[in-house]
Structures are given as structure tokens and as C-alpha cells.
Write a protein that holds these residues in place. Structure first.
Motif, PDB file in Angstrom:
ATOM      1  N   UNK A 156       5.152   0.263   5.651  1.00 36.10           N
ATOM      2  CA  UNK A 156       6.322   0.994   5.156  1.00 36.10           C
ATOM      3  C   UNK A 156       7.588   0.522   5.858  1.00 36.10           C
ATOM      4  N   UNK A 157       7.492   0.267   7.176  1.00 38.30           N
ATOM      5  CA  UNK A 157       8.648  -0.237   7.903  1.00 38.30           C
ATOM      6  C   UNK A 157       9.101  -1.598   7.390  1.00 38.30           C
ATOM      7  N   UNK A 158       8.144  -2.456   7.079  1.00 40.23           N
ATOM      8  CA  UNK A 158       8.493  -3.778   6.546  1.00 40.23           C
ATOM      9  C   UNK A 158       9.133  -3.664   5.167  1.00 40.23           C
ATOM     10  N   UNK A 163       5.445  11.170   4.170  1.00 41.15           N
ATOM     11  CA  UNK A 163       5.100  10.739   2.813  1.00 41.15           C
ATOM     12  C   UNK A 163       4.226   9.488   2.798  1.00 41.15           C
ATOM     13  N   UNK A 164       4.001   8.868   3.980  1.00 43.36           N
ATOM     14  CA  UNK A 164       3.207   7.642   4.064  1.00 43.36           C
ATOM     15  C   UNK A 164       2.021   7.891   4.994  1.00 43.36           C
ATOM     16  N   UNK A 165       0.859   7.379   4.632  1.00 45.19           N
ATOM     17  CA  UNK A 165      -0.316   7.512   5.480  1.00 45.19           C
ATOM     18  C   UNK A 165      -0.096   6.839   6.825  1.00 45.19           C
ATOM     19  N   UNK A 205       0.810  -1.221   0.000  1.00 43.52           N
ATOM     20  CA  UNK A 205       0.000   0.000   0.000  1.00 43.52           C
ATOM     21  C   UNK A 205       0.845   1.274   0.000  1.00 43.52           C
ATOM     22  N   UNK A 206       1.918   1.375   0.818  1.00 43.31           N
ATOM     23  CA  UNK A 206       2.728   2.611   0.761  1.00 43.31           C
ATOM     24  C   UNK A 206       3.359   2.828  -0.611  1.00 43.31           C
ATOM     25  N   UNK A 207       3.781   1.750  -1.247  1.00 42.07           N
ATOM     26  CA  UNK A 207       4.395   1.851  -2.576  1.00 42.07           C
ATOM     27  C   UNK A 207       3.386   2.370  -3.597  1.00 42.07           C
ATOM     28  N   UNK A 208       2.153   1.869  -3.519  1.00 45.22           N
ATOM     29  CA  UNK A 208       1.138   2.266  -4.497  1.00 45.22           C
ATOM     30  C   UNK A 208       0.630   3.684  -4.271  1.00 45.22           C
ATOM     31  N   UNK A 241       9.708  19.031  -1.593  1.00 47.46           N
ATOM     32  CA  UNK A 241      10.325  19.699  -0.438  1.00 47.46           C
ATOM     33  C   UNK A 241       9.674  19.242   0.857  1.00 47.46           C
ATOM     34  N   UNK A 242      10.462  19.213   1.919  1.00 51.41           N
ATOM     35  CA  UNK A 242       9.964  18.793   3.230  1.00 51.41           C
ATOM     36  C   UNK A 242      10.476  19.767   4.287  1.00 51.41           C
TER      37      UNK A 242
END
Length: 437
Positions: free
Chosen positions: A145-147, A136-138, A9-12, A196-197
């Protein structure tokens, strides 16, 4: 099986996560080449085990000091710029290694200088990389995302050294540096495409006071403090990597040394490839304690058994346990730490990396005093004891539930509000925003 596969899901859903993942994979692969080539070159130039081992000592202090300062910088500056600048500087250091390797008579001192500077730059960069992920991740995809990030590291740590061995043996170690330089060039190009962040409003300038503010916040959050303590106990007590060459000899199987080094990341890779279940776990503290305890038990058995294949199997299981612990540790951090403090709290992670290096000193020292096997099984038992002590003394870590924790709930609401404001700017109708939430 689909429920076991990694959650993509994070990738998509996040373009920036895809860019960071690809950039990190490429960088990890190239850095793994240099991780093998540099000690090989030192060995060729000095023929001294002490000279090779000194690299770790030289890297330790810059990693801790610049890691703490890098955490303060990550909260005070644009994290994207910090990542790009440090990545480019690391690439230039690899150019220096390549230039030295191409000399008719390569020098020894540049290898130590580059090792120290690389450690310092890594310390500056890593907190910004870690603190970028929750932006950048929900919020509900942070475990996944950690995995995925663990999987990225494992691919590089397995493929890089494997190729490095072939390159050094067949083409010369300078080719490892050439490929590493190329990977940094690609990684910088990908990092430049990140959005930018910038720092949040009201964040002060980086200083010792700001670092102390982060430390006070961590001290108040006992469950957060527990995640650091469990990791330091695991890395500082349970990892016997330094005595693997002696363990292989003790088992009368010197041919197994390479497999011992590969077993830990291989186990980690197996967990990452079947990590879909991790997104459905909510008691992250309990899982970290359970993983650390199982890790210690497998290391205890590793020091007691005499069959080399059983040792390799146990090391593989230990690598998987270490990855599970890391996934849930990072999930607690990313789900509960306020954005304006994430860089500084990520900077404190440098102590766990230092724990891994000091753990090798423990393993080697105990092996000299009481023997190789005793060093391994006693380290495992101390890891189990430390995990049990922390479980008893830190009840908030054991009772942590991502669904009800006040800090996780607050960050969940902030993330939802930020998502709604972004959707409004993009012209998404309110009913669509509600369905997305």
C-alpha cells in the motif's frame, strides 16, 4: 518481471483503499497545477523573487501547528469526516484563487492568505489520511500500500506541473485553478463513499496533553524515533532543490533546469513501478538507512561531476532512493503504531516536511557562502554522516525485523482478530476465515 511489478493486493482487496487512491491521485494532480500557477501569478503581479519565496515561509508555521493538532483530531474524531470536511474546504480556497484571478486587477494578498490556509488545512487532513490506511488495508499488505501511494503521488507530481506549464503559457493561469476546483469536487464525491472511520473507544479529546502522549510514545520507541530522524536528516541536509537554477547555469546548461526538477520524481516513479520486491523485505530500518546513505552519496557526486547528463542520472537515482526510504519508513509506522495513536504520530511527520523547506534555506545559504557545487556535495556528505551516526546510535532501528518485532506482532494479532470479527458478522465459515488468514 512479475515479481518486480507493483503489488496490487491492496487495490484488489480493499474498496476503501481504491477510493482513497483515486481521490488522492485526482487531488494531487489538481494541486500540482496550482503549485505552478500560484508562484507564476505572484511573479507577474510583483516581479519580486522575495515575494515568491515568501510563500514557503508563510506555509511553514501553519503546516507544523495544524499538523500536530490534526494528528490529535485524527485520533479523536471520525477520520472519514475529517478528510471530507478538509477536502471540501480546500476546494473552496481554490474557488477563491479562481475568483481573484478573474478580477480585472488581481490582488496579491489573497494569494498569501490562501497559501497559509491551504497549508493549515493540509496539516489537519494529512494525519487522518495516513492513519486511515492501516484500517482499510490488511496488515501484511501495508508495504504494498505504501508503494502504491508513492506511485500515486509521483504520477500527480509529474503530470500536473507538465500540464500546468502548457496551460499557463497557452490559456492563462486561471485555467489551472479551474481544473483544480474540478478535481476537488470529484475528490470530495469519492471521499463521501468511504466507510465511516470513528475514533476508538477510550480516546480522549484533542489537546496538548494528548499530543504530548504521542510524543512520549515515539520517544520510548527508539526505532520509530529513528525513522523520523533519518527522514529529517535526508530532507534537511541532502535536498538541494533551491539551487537547481544556479547549478544549471554552472553546468552551462540552462536548458536542463526543467529536467533537474523532473529527475527526482522520475526516479521515484521508476522505483514505484518496480516495487514488487519491497513486500519481501523484513528489515525495514536497515533499508531506510541504506537508502538514505545512497541518497547522500549520489548528491555528493552530483556536486562534484561536471557532465550535465551524469548529473541528471544521479538526481534520478537519488529520487529512487528517497522513495525506497519513504516506503519502509511508512511500513514501520503502519505495522507497529497502535490505531489510537496513529493520527498523532502521523502529525509528527510535518516536521520532516518542514525539514525539506528548511533544507532549501541551508542549500541556498551555503551556496551564497561557499558556492553552488560545494553546497550540493557538502549536503550529501552531511546526509551520509548523519545516516551513519543514526545507524550506530540507534541499534533498534538496525535490528528491526517485521517478523519478530513485538509491536508488529501485537498489531498483527489485533488485525487478525478484527478480520475474524468482521468475517463472523458477514457469515463467513470459520474454516474459510482460517484459510484467508
Amino acid at each position: 518481471m512479475p515479481r518486480l511489478l507493483p503489488d496490487l493486493a491492496p487495490w484488489r482487496s480493499s474498496r476503501d483503499f481504491r477510493l482513497m487512491w483515486c481521490s488522492g491521485l485526482i487531488t494531487n494532480f489538481g494541486s500540482a497545477l496550482t503549485l505552478v500557477a500560484l508562484p507564476v501569478q505572484l511573479k507577474e503581479l510583483t516581479d519580486s523573487p522575495l515575494a515568491v519565496g515568501a510563500v514557503g515561509a508563510i506555509e511553514l508555521i501553519p503546516l507544523i501547528l495544524f499538523g500536530l493538532y490534526g494528528g490529535a483530531l485524527a485520533d479523536a474524531l471520525d477520520r472519514r469526516k475529517l478528510i471530507v470536511y478538509t477536502e471540501a474546504a480546500l476546494g473552496l480556497l481554490m474557488v477563491a484563487l479562481l475568483a481573484n484571478a478573474l478580477l480585472p486587477h488581481p490582488l496579491v494578498w489573497p494569494l498569501y492568505v490562501v497559501a497559509a490556509l491551504s497549508s493549515a488545512l493540509g496539516g489537519l487532513q494529512r494525519p487522518a489520511l495516513d492513519a486511515m490506511v492501516p484500517r482499510v488495508v490488511r496488515h501484511d499488505q501495508l508495504t504494498a500500500a505504501g508503494a502504491l501511494n508513492a506511485l500515486r503521488w509521483q504520477i500527480g507530481s509529474i503530470a500536473g506541473p507538465s500540464l500546468a506549464g502548457l496551460l499557463v503559457a497557452l490559456a492563462g493561469l486561471q485555467w489551472a485553478y479551474v481544473i483544480d476546483v474540478a478535481t476537488f469536487a470529484v475528490s470530495v464525491a469519492l471521499s463521501l463513499r468511504l466507510r465511516p472511520s470513528p475514533a476508538r473507544r477510550g480516546t480522549g479529546k484533542p489537546s496538548l496533553r494528548s499530543i504530548a502522549d504521542g510524543a512520549r510514545y515515539a520517544w520510548r520507541r527508539k526505532e520509530l524515533l529513528g525513522t523520523y530522524a533519518v527522514d529529517v536528516a535526508q530532507t534537511g541536509l541532502g535536498f538541494p532543490i533551491a539551487v537547481f537554477p544556479f547549478l544549471a547555469d554552472d553546468l552551462d546548461a540552462p536548458w536542463s533546469l526543467g529536467l533537474m526538477y523532473a529527475a527526482l520524481p522520475a526516479g521515484a516513479l521508476m522505483v514505484s513501478l518496480t516495487s514488487g520486491w519491497s513486500s519481501r523485505i523484513h528489515h525495514h530500518g536497515r533499508m531506510q538507512i541504506l537508502s538514505a546513505t545512497t541518497f547522500g552519496l549520489t548528491m555528493t557526486m552530483t556536486g562534484l561531476v561536471h557532465n550535465v547528463w551524469l548529473v541528471l542520472l544521479l538526481l534520478t537515482v537519488a529520487g529512487g532512493c528517497d522513495t525506497i526510504s519513504g516506503i519502509f519508513r511508512r511500513t514501520i509506522w503502519n505495522q507497529t503504531i497502535p490505531d489510537e495513536l496513529r493520527g498523532r504520530l502521523a502529525g509528527f511527520e510535518m516536521f520532516s516536511i518542514a525539514g525539506l523547506q528548511l533544507g532549501q534555506v541551508r542549500a541556498g545559504g551555503m551556496a551564497a557562502l561557499v558556492g553552488v557545487r560545494a553546497s550540493v556535495w557538502s549536503g550529501g556528505l552531511m546526509c551520509v554522516a548523519a545516516a551513519g551516526l543514526l545507524a550506530v546510535s540507534l541499534p533498534r532501528l538496525m535490528s528491526y525485523d517485521a517478523r519478530t518485532d513485538e509491536h508488529a506482532e501485537r498489531q498483527r494479532m489485533i488485525a487478525a482478530q478484527r478480520h475474524d470479527s468482521t468475517a463472523v458478522e458477514s457469515g463467513v465459515p470459520s474454516e474459510d476465515r482460517q484459510s484467508q488468514r
